[in-house]
Write a protein that holds these residues in place. Structure first.
Motif, PDB file in Angstrom:
ATOM      1  N   ALA A  53     -20.443  61.893 -37.198  1.00 14.85           N
ATOM      2  CA  ALA A  53     -21.245  62.520 -36.146  1.00 14.85           C
ATOM      3  C   ALA A  53     -20.476  63.645 -35.458  1.00 14.85           C
ATOM      4  CB  ALA A  53     -21.674  61.469 -35.140  1.00 14.85           C
ATOM      5  N   VAL A  54     -19.203  63.390 -35.152  1.00 12.74           N
ATOM      6  CA  VAL A  54     -18.381  64.407 -34.478  1.00 12.74           C
ATOM      7  C   VAL A  54     -18.154  65.600 -35.404  1.00 12.74           C
ATOM      8  CG1 VAL A  54     -16.092  64.883 -33.530  1.00 12.74           C
ATOM      9  CG2 VAL A  54     -17.267  62.754 -32.942  1.00 12.74           C
ATOM     10  N   SER A  55     -17.863  65.311 -36.681  1.00 12.04           N
ATOM     11  CA  SER A  55     -17.658  66.391 -37.647  1.00 12.04           C
ATOM     12  C   SER A  55     -18.911  67.240 -37.806  1.00 12.04           C
ATOM     13  CB  SER A  55     -17.249  65.785 -38.994  1.00 12.04           C
ATOM     14  OG  SER A  55     -17.160  66.783 -39.984  1.00 12.04           O
ATOM     15  N   ALA A  56     -20.070  66.583 -37.841  1.00 13.30           N
ATOM     16  CA  ALA A  56     -21.330  67.308 -37.993  1.00 13.30           C
ATOM     17  C   ALA A  56     -21.592  68.225 -36.804  1.00 13.30           C
ATOM     18  CB  ALA A  56     -22.481  66.315 -38.152  1.00 13.30           C
ATOM     19  N   LEU A  57     -21.345  67.707 -35.595  1.00  8.89           N
ATOM     20  CA  LEU A  57     -21.561  68.527 -34.407  1.00  8.89           C
ATOM     21  C   LEU A  57     -20.595  69.709 -34.396  1.00  8.89           C
ATOM     22  CD1 LEU A  57     -23.200  68.880 -31.849  1.00  8.89           C
ATOM     23  CD2 LEU A  57     -21.558  67.413 -30.650  1.00  8.89           C
ATOM     24  N   GLY A  58     -19.351  69.471 -34.811  1.00  5.95           N
ATOM     25  CA  GLY A  58     -18.382  70.566 -34.884  1.00  5.95           C
ATOM     26  C   GLY A  58     -18.828  71.640 -35.863  1.00  5.95           C
ATOM     27  N   ARG A  59     -19.300  71.222 -37.035  1.00  5.07           N
ATOM     28  CA  ARG A  59     -19.784  72.188 -38.025  1.00  5.07           C
ATOM     29  C   ARG A  59     -20.952  72.987 -37.473  1.00  5.07           C
ATOM     30  NH1 ARG A  59     -19.126  75.956 -41.686  1.00  5.07           N
ATOM     31  NH2 ARG A  59     -20.852  76.104 -43.174  1.00  5.07           N
ATOM     32  N   PHE A  60     -21.858  72.315 -36.786  1.00  2.00           N
ATOM     33  CA  PHE A  60     -23.015  72.999 -36.223  1.00  2.00           C
ATOM     34  C   PHE A  60     -22.578  74.015 -35.164  1.00  2.00           C
ATOM     35  CE2 PHE A  60     -26.656  73.167 -33.219  1.00  2.00           C
ATOM     36  CZ  PHE A  60     -27.609  73.684 -34.087  1.00  2.00           C
ATOM     37  N   LEU A  61     -21.617  73.649 -34.334  1.00  2.00           N
ATOM     38  CA  LEU A  61     -21.119  74.566 -33.305  1.00  2.00           C
ATOM     39  C   LEU A  61     -20.505  75.820 -33.922  1.00  2.00           C
ATOM     40  CD1 LEU A  61     -19.579  72.126 -30.672  1.00  2.00           C
ATOM     41  CD2 LEU A  61     -21.333  73.872 -30.226  1.00  2.00           C
ATOM     42  N   VAL A  62     -19.743  75.628 -34.999  1.00  2.00           N
ATOM     43  CA  VAL A  62     -19.141  76.773 -35.684  1.00  2.00           C
ATOM     44  C   VAL A  62     -20.225  77.714 -36.198  1.00  2.00           C
ATOM     45  CG1 VAL A  62     -17.844  77.479 -37.740  1.00  2.00           C
ATOM     46  CG2 VAL A  62     -16.998  75.609 -36.307  1.00  2.00           C
ATOM     47  N   LEU A  63     -21.237  77.149 -36.839  1.00  2.00           N
ATOM     48  CA  LEU A  63     -22.332  77.971 -37.360  1.00  2.00           C
ATOM     49  C   LEU A  63     -23.101  78.656 -36.240  1.00  2.00           C
ATOM     50  CD1 LEU A  63     -23.655  75.518 -40.102  1.00  2.00           C
ATOM     51  CD2 LEU A  63     -22.536  77.717 -40.511  1.00  2.00           C
ATOM     52  N   LEU A  64     -23.316  77.929 -35.150  1.00  2.00           N
ATOM     53  CA  LEU A  64     -24.072  78.486 -34.030  1.00  2.00           C
ATOM     54  C   LEU A  64     -23.298  79.623 -33.371  1.00  2.00           C
ATOM     55  CD1 LEU A  64     -26.795  77.871 -32.643  1.00  2.00           C
ATOM     56  CD2 LEU A  64     -25.549  76.392 -31.051  1.00  2.00           C
ATOM     57  N   CYS A  65     -22.018  79.403 -33.137  1.00  2.00           N
ATOM     58  CA  CYS A  65     -21.200  80.416 -32.461  1.00  2.00           C
ATOM     59  C   CYS A  65     -20.986  81.652 -33.325  1.00  2.00           C
ATOM     60  CB  CYS A  65     -19.849  79.821 -32.063  1.00  2.00           C
ATOM     61  SG  CYS A  65     -19.953  78.581 -30.758  1.00  2.00           S
ATOM     62  N   SER A  66     -21.055  81.467 -34.654  1.00  4.17           N
ATOM     63  CA  SER A  66     -20.883  82.609 -35.551  1.00  4.17           C
ATOM     64  C   SER A  66     -22.204  83.294 -35.869  1.00  4.17           C
ATOM     65  CB  SER A  66     -20.199  82.165 -36.848  1.00  4.17           C
ATOM     66  OG  SER A  66     -20.994  81.199 -37.525  1.00  4.17           O
ATOM     67  N   GLY A  67     -23.273  82.840 -35.223  1.00 10.47           N
ATOM     68  CA  GLY A  67     -24.570  83.489 -35.379  1.00 10.47           C
ATOM     69  C   GLY A  67     -25.263  83.205 -36.685  1.00 10.47           C
TER      70      GLY A  67
END
Length: 359
Positions: A53-67
């Motif tokens: 769950a933590v890894s998934a949220l981290g991946r999503f944040l990276v994608l979101l922040c990179s547009g």
């Protein structure tokens, strides 16, 4: 490059969400659209689940922040599944990304009612703010409308892949009754054991095959106490070729659940040409018409369940004709070819295009 981010349980977990997502994959959805799947849950220890769950949220944040997030499509059940995915939804809406909340739980209404005032408000907030809410049947659509003011709630059935239709001999003496799912009271497992006890004397060759996780020890003990232990076989959680073989070996499929969304196992049984005995809950009545593809029995009505089971065991031509009717209905309304285009239309309505990037 912006993507459609789809989140849900990992591909190899037990349950309906993984089964649906795997059909999407098999039907080529991930190839036609820029979908990146992020698993937020897995089977295993609490630590393994937390780490994913933590890894998934981290991946999503990276994608979101990179547009690179153009659209969020999240598959949710109830309880922990819903709360675990809420941060993804809140982050996506904060960044003004379109969202699809795809609800799979057959007991979401019970989950909602058991939440306190704050919990209910958070659930309504998610439903109200979602760009689209996808549910599995018209019944669930009406329920969402009862708690949410969102005008973009759509009912899209679960899809199944069509296996080769194996010829079934109408006069065959095989009498295996199959049930797939989490063993326990909510799925009506003990009601089915009672019904099996009621027909064993008349049909001594009847075998009850139960595939799934859940209360194995309790089911074995209950069957032994009823004197039908030799008729009951636990298959464990089966997938792939093992599931296909179990469906080929069965004569009747039974799922006497108390609550459901739109169970994949019922659709898979119909696709395999089996008559189905189930209950009129969730989206099941939209798949099974009483007396056509099978029978619908009120949850907990063991007497009627026994009667319907006896009828199909005794009448092979009727079982065969119902199985063929079910197969035909799957082809028309529930096959991947019939359903996946509705998901693609949803993506296009929110700005995504096949073979290109999401908005």
């Amino acid at each position: 490059m912006k993507k459609i981010i789809m989140i849900g349980t990992s591909f190899d977990t037990m349950g309906g969400i993984s089964a649906v997502v795997n059909v999407y994959r098999s039907a080529g959805l991930f190839e036609r659209y820029p979908v990146e799947y992020i698993a937020t849950h897995c089977d295993g220890s609490a630590f393994a689940k937390l780490r994913m769950a933590v890894s998934a949220l981290g991946r999503f944040l990276v994608l979101l922040c990179s547009g690179r997030v153009g659209l969020l499509h999240m598959h949710v059940s109830s309880r922990a599944s819903f709360w675990r995915k809420m941060p993804f939804f809140l982050l996506a809406t904060l960044c003004r990304r379109p969202t699809i909340v795809h609800v799979h739980s057959g007991a979401f209404h019970l989950f909602y009612e058991r939440c306190g005032g704050v919990g209910k408000a958070l659930i309504r907030h998610v439903f109200d703010r979602a760009s689209r809410v996808v549910v599995l049947s018209e019944m669930w659509k009406e329920w969402v409308h009862s708690i949410s003011r969102n005008g973009h709630v759509v009912a899209i059935y679960n899809p199944v892949m069509l296996p080769p239709l194996h010829t079934r001999d109408e006069a065959a003496q095989g009498s295996t009754v199959l049930m797939l799912g989490r063993l326990g009271k909510p799925k009506g497992t003990y009601d089915l054991l009672e019904a099996a006890r009621g027909v064993c004397d008349e049909f001594p060759s009847m075998q009850l095959a139960l595939g799934g996780d859940g209360e194995h020890d309790k089911v074995v003990a209950a069957a032994a106490q009823m004197g039908i232990g030799s008729h009951v076989h636990l298959l464990g959680w089966i997938t792939g070729g093992d599931k296909e073989q179990a469906l080929r070996n069965a004569r009747i499929y039974v799922l006497p659940s108390y609550n459901e969304g739109l169970p994949m196992s019922v659709l898979e049984a119909m696709a395999a040409g089996l008559p189905v005995i189930s209950t009129p809950v969730g989206g099941i009545p939209e798949a099974i018409s009483e007396g056509v593809e099978g029978f619908l029995v009120p949850p907990g009505d063991v007497a009627l369940l026994t009667q319907r089971l006896r009828l199909l065991l005794a009448n092979a031509p009727l079982a065969h004709s119902m199985g063929l009717a079910g197969r035909a209905k799957i082809e028309r309304q529930f096959s991947a070819a019939a359903i996946v285009p509705h998901i693609e239309a949803l993506y296009r309505a929110l700005g995504a295009q096949p073979g290109s990037t999401a908005p």
